[in-house]
Design a protein around this motif. Structure first.
Motif, PDB file in Angstrom:
ATOM      1  N   SER A 206       0.823  -1.223   0.000  1.00 10.86           N
ATOM      2  CA  SER A 206       0.000   0.000   0.000  1.00 10.86           C
ATOM      3  C   SER A 206       0.849   1.260   0.000  1.00 10.86           C
ATOM      4  CB  SER A 206      -0.929   0.007   1.228  1.00 10.86           C
ATOM      5  OG  SER A 206      -0.164   0.003   2.431  1.00 10.86           O
ATOM      6  N   GLU A 207       2.099   1.176   0.410  1.00 11.05           N
ATOM      7  CA  GLU A 207       2.996   2.339   0.427  1.00 11.05           C
ATOM      8  C   GLU A 207       3.725   2.525  -0.898  1.00 11.05           C
ATOM      9  OE1 GLU A 207       5.721   2.015   3.632  1.00 11.05           O
ATOM     10  OE2 GLU A 207       4.183   1.792   5.176  1.00 11.05           O
ATOM     11  N   CYS A 208       3.656   1.522  -1.758  1.00 15.44           N
ATOM     12  CA  CYS A 208       4.415   1.566  -3.011  1.00 15.44           C
ATOM     13  C   CYS A 208       3.608   2.282  -4.094  1.00 15.44           C
ATOM     14  CB  CYS A 208       4.761   0.149  -3.469  1.00 15.44           C
ATOM     15  SG  CYS A 208       5.765   0.087  -4.963  1.00 15.44           S
ATOM     16  N   LYS A 209       4.162   3.359  -4.625  1.00 10.66           N
ATOM     17  CA  LYS A 209       3.439   4.161  -5.615  1.00 10.66           C
ATOM     18  C   LYS A 209       3.709   3.716  -7.050  1.00 10.66           C
ATOM     19  CE  LYS A 209       3.291   8.359  -2.764  1.00 10.66           C
ATOM     20  NZ  LYS A 209       3.772   7.738  -1.542  1.00 10.66           N
ATOM     21  N   SER A 210       4.708   2.867  -7.242  1.00 15.40           N
ATOM     22  CA  SER A 210       5.095   2.515  -8.615  1.00 15.40           C
ATOM     23  C   SER A 210       4.515   1.190  -9.099  1.00 15.40           C
ATOM     24  CB  SER A 210       6.628   2.444  -8.710  1.00 15.40           C
ATOM     25  OG  SER A 210       7.133   1.451  -7.831  1.00 15.40           O
ATOM     26  N   MET A 211       3.784   0.473  -8.269  1.00 16.97           N
ATOM     27  CA  MET A 211       3.276  -0.830  -8.679  1.00 16.97           C
ATOM     28  C   MET A 211       1.938  -0.702  -9.394  1.00 16.97           C
ATOM     29  SD  MET A 211       2.095  -2.406  -4.994  1.00 16.97           S
ATOM     30  CE  MET A 211       2.093  -4.060  -5.647  1.00 16.97           C
ATOM     31  N   THR A 212       1.623  -1.702 -10.213  1.00  5.50           N
ATOM     32  CA  THR A 212       0.354  -1.699 -10.945  1.00  5.50           C
ATOM     33  C   THR A 212      -0.782  -2.109 -10.017  1.00  5.50           C
ATOM     34  OG1 THR A 212       0.568  -4.011 -11.633  1.00  5.50           O
ATOM     35  CG2 THR A 212       1.569  -2.321 -13.046  1.00  5.50           C
ATOM     36  N   GLU A 213      -1.969  -1.727 -10.383  1.00  7.19           N
ATOM     37  CA  GLU A 213      -3.137  -2.079  -9.577  1.00  7.19           C
ATOM     38  C   GLU A 213      -3.366  -3.588  -9.590  1.00  7.19           C
ATOM     39  OE1 GLU A 213      -6.129  -1.233  -6.915  1.00  7.19           O
ATOM     40  OE2 GLU A 213      -4.544   0.052  -7.718  1.00  7.19           O
ATOM     41  N   ALA A 214      -3.080  -4.236 -10.730  1.00 14.56           N
ATOM     42  CA  ALA A 214      -3.253  -5.681 -10.838  1.00 14.56           C
ATOM     43  C   ALA A 214      -2.348  -6.414  -9.851  1.00 14.56           C
ATOM     44  CB  ALA A 214      -2.954  -6.140 -12.263  1.00 14.56           C
ATOM     45  N   GLU A 215      -1.115  -5.969  -9.742  1.00 18.10           N
ATOM     46  CA  GLU A 215      -0.196  -6.623  -8.804  1.00 18.10           C
ATOM     47  C   GLU A 215      -0.607  -6.359  -7.367  1.00 18.10           C
ATOM     48  OE1 GLU A 215       4.597  -7.110  -7.896  1.00 18.10           O
ATOM     49  OE2 GLU A 215       3.875  -5.351  -8.995  1.00 18.10           O
TER      50      GLU A 215
END
Length: 478
Positions: A206-215
């Motif tokens: 939840s803190e990661c801004k660079s990941m995709t919504e699917a992941e």
């Protein structure tokens, strides 16, 4: 609808950062093991730097002093990681220790072995939360079906850091930097890692801004059944009594302790064994000492792929996988370890092959006990790791001291040994630290530890999530 995980995503980036963090931590631990050979033998390294005439007993104090501090902060460090998240505790653990690594040559110059011993102790204090922090982050990021492969990949950084340190140490010690350069190198790469981790590393998806919504959906869906939501986890109390009365936890603790004895006996003593028994100089010593850990690193990737393949194809269960790979990692190295005790100086090639087998196959154990803490209690994986590591590092502390006692106190040890052998011969050609019979005892003890540890894991180890993983569901007083 089933959430699809991307082949390479943010969770893999976090695992790479944890891999490099483990490598940096172990580079700081391994640096003294290789540097001390040059520090005590002026002819084998750069003659422009001071040589120290330390006894084998003093050397054993230095090699074990890191673990004196490391033992103290295991449980407190795991609690800090549980409360504040693994990122900040891991970052401080490695970077503060790195600063002390940079100060190591100065400390030796000012205070000889006594100040060096104190500095190594402080490094151990700082690094006490390292692996509890990694476990805490992994429990939030990695789904159960990927735990064997990605979790073990992170911890393979230990072998990478060791290989890196041993590969470069011979060149550095013989260069214009001399043996102090070994400590500067370990410190600098750790500081660089800390800078990158500060900006890229995170505690949770939840803190990661660079990941995709699917992941994000894939990870959250996979972990939701085992780990409490973040706001609930913050108030979750550690069920100490239930943990301390849990047989599966005690099994993984004892397994980890026996592994630590064997692993750290080899890690801290291979350079000394190469020099005293096989007569290798500092440059060939470093390369030969690194070879087993390079093989360890490569085999780790093989074991990770094999475990992931077997589990995803449903050929074996997670429980069978843990015990199978733990058995490979603990029992296969026993034979080459025992044979090492019978090597002579003219058998350096065979000794190296045996070391490569013993150390590299040992990597399979990382797919067994090392991630079993998260299997048992994902909510408290870091806490369990801290507790088990605390016990394991008693072994890590005692192992170098035991080698120093055995290799130094030859008369007492071998009087008993030869009495048992009915005095078939009387100390012919006995040379204290160079006598292969002394190292034979060292390797027999390490082999015995591996055998007992895996036997316990086979008989009593579990992978089922324990009821006390959810203390709030049991009672309000747990």
């Amino acid at each position: 609808m089933e959430n699809k995980a991307p082949f390479f995503g943010a969770r893999h980036v976090q695992c790479i950062l944890l891999f490099l963090g483990a490598a940096a931590a172990f580079a700081q631990r391994a640096n003294l093991s290789v540097a001390i050979v040059a520090m005590m033998d002026k002819n084998s390294a750069n003659p422009n730097f001071e040589e120290y005439q330390w006894s084998e007993q003093t050397k054993s104090y230095l090699l074990s002093s890191f673990f004196w501090g490391y033992f103290v902060t295991q449980i407190p460090g795991s609690q800090l990681a549980h409360k504040f998240g693994g990122k900040i505790t891991l970052l401080l653990s490695i970077t503060l220790s790195a600063i002390l690594a940079l100060l190591t040559p100065l400390s030796v110059r000012l205070g000889d072995w006594q100040l060096l011993c104190a500095l190594r102790l402080c490094q151990g204090l700082f690094q006490g939360s390292t692996f509890a922090s990694i476990h805490t982050i992994l429990s939030k990021w990695i789904p159960a079906e990927e735990r064997s492969s990605l979790g073990t990949f992170c911890y393979s950084g230990m072998a990478f850091g060791t290989v890196l340190m041993m590969f470069v140490s011979g060149w550095i010690a013989s260069s214009t930097f001399g043996w102090p350069g070994i400590f500067y190198f370990a410190g600098l790469i750790s500081v660089v890692w800390g800078f990158i981790f500060y900006f890229v590393g995170t505690n949770t998806p939840s803190e990661c801004k660079s990941m995709t919504e699917a992941e994000r959906l894939y990870i959250e869906a996979a972990i939701a059944t085992t780990v409490k939501p973040e706001h609930e986890q913050a108030i979750m109390k550690t069920p100490w009594l239930k943990i301390l009365s849990s047989v599966p936890f005690w099994v993984v603790l004892l397994t980890q302790a026996t592994y630590a004895w064997g692993y750290w006996t080899l890690m801290t003593q291979i350079p000394s064994y190469m020099k005293s028994i096989l007569g290798q100089d500092i440059q060939s010593n470093a390369l030969m000492s690194a070879a087993p850990y390079l093989a360890d690193l490569l085999l780790t990737f093989v074991f990770c792929f094999l475990s992931s393949f077997l589990i995803k194809r449903s050929y074996i269960s997670i429980n069978v996988s843990r015990k199978l790979f733990n058995t490979i990692g603990f029992w296969v190295p026993i034979v080459p370890l025992i044979l090492l005790g019978y090597m002579r100086a003219d058998q350096s090639e065979l000794a190296l092959i045996l070391l490569v087998i013993a150390v590299s196959v040992n990597a399979a154990g990382n797919l067994g006990f090392l991630i079993n803490h998260i299997d048992l209690a994902p909510n408290f994986g870091g806490v369990l790791m801290g507790m088990a590591s605390s016990a394991a590092n008693i072994m890590s502390l005692l192992a170098p001291l035991a080698v120093g006692f055995i290799v130094t106190d030859a008369v007492r040890i071998f009087s008993i040994y030869y009495l048992y052998r009915k005095l078939t011969f009387l100390f012919n050609g006995l040379h204290l630290q160079k006598n292969v019979l002394q190292w034979r005892i060292v390797f027999y003890i390490a082999s015995g530890m591996y055998f007992v540890g895996n036997l316990l894991f086979i008989l009593f180890g579990q992978t089922k999530i324990q009821v006390w993983n959810y203390p709030k569901r049991q009672s309000t007083t747990a």
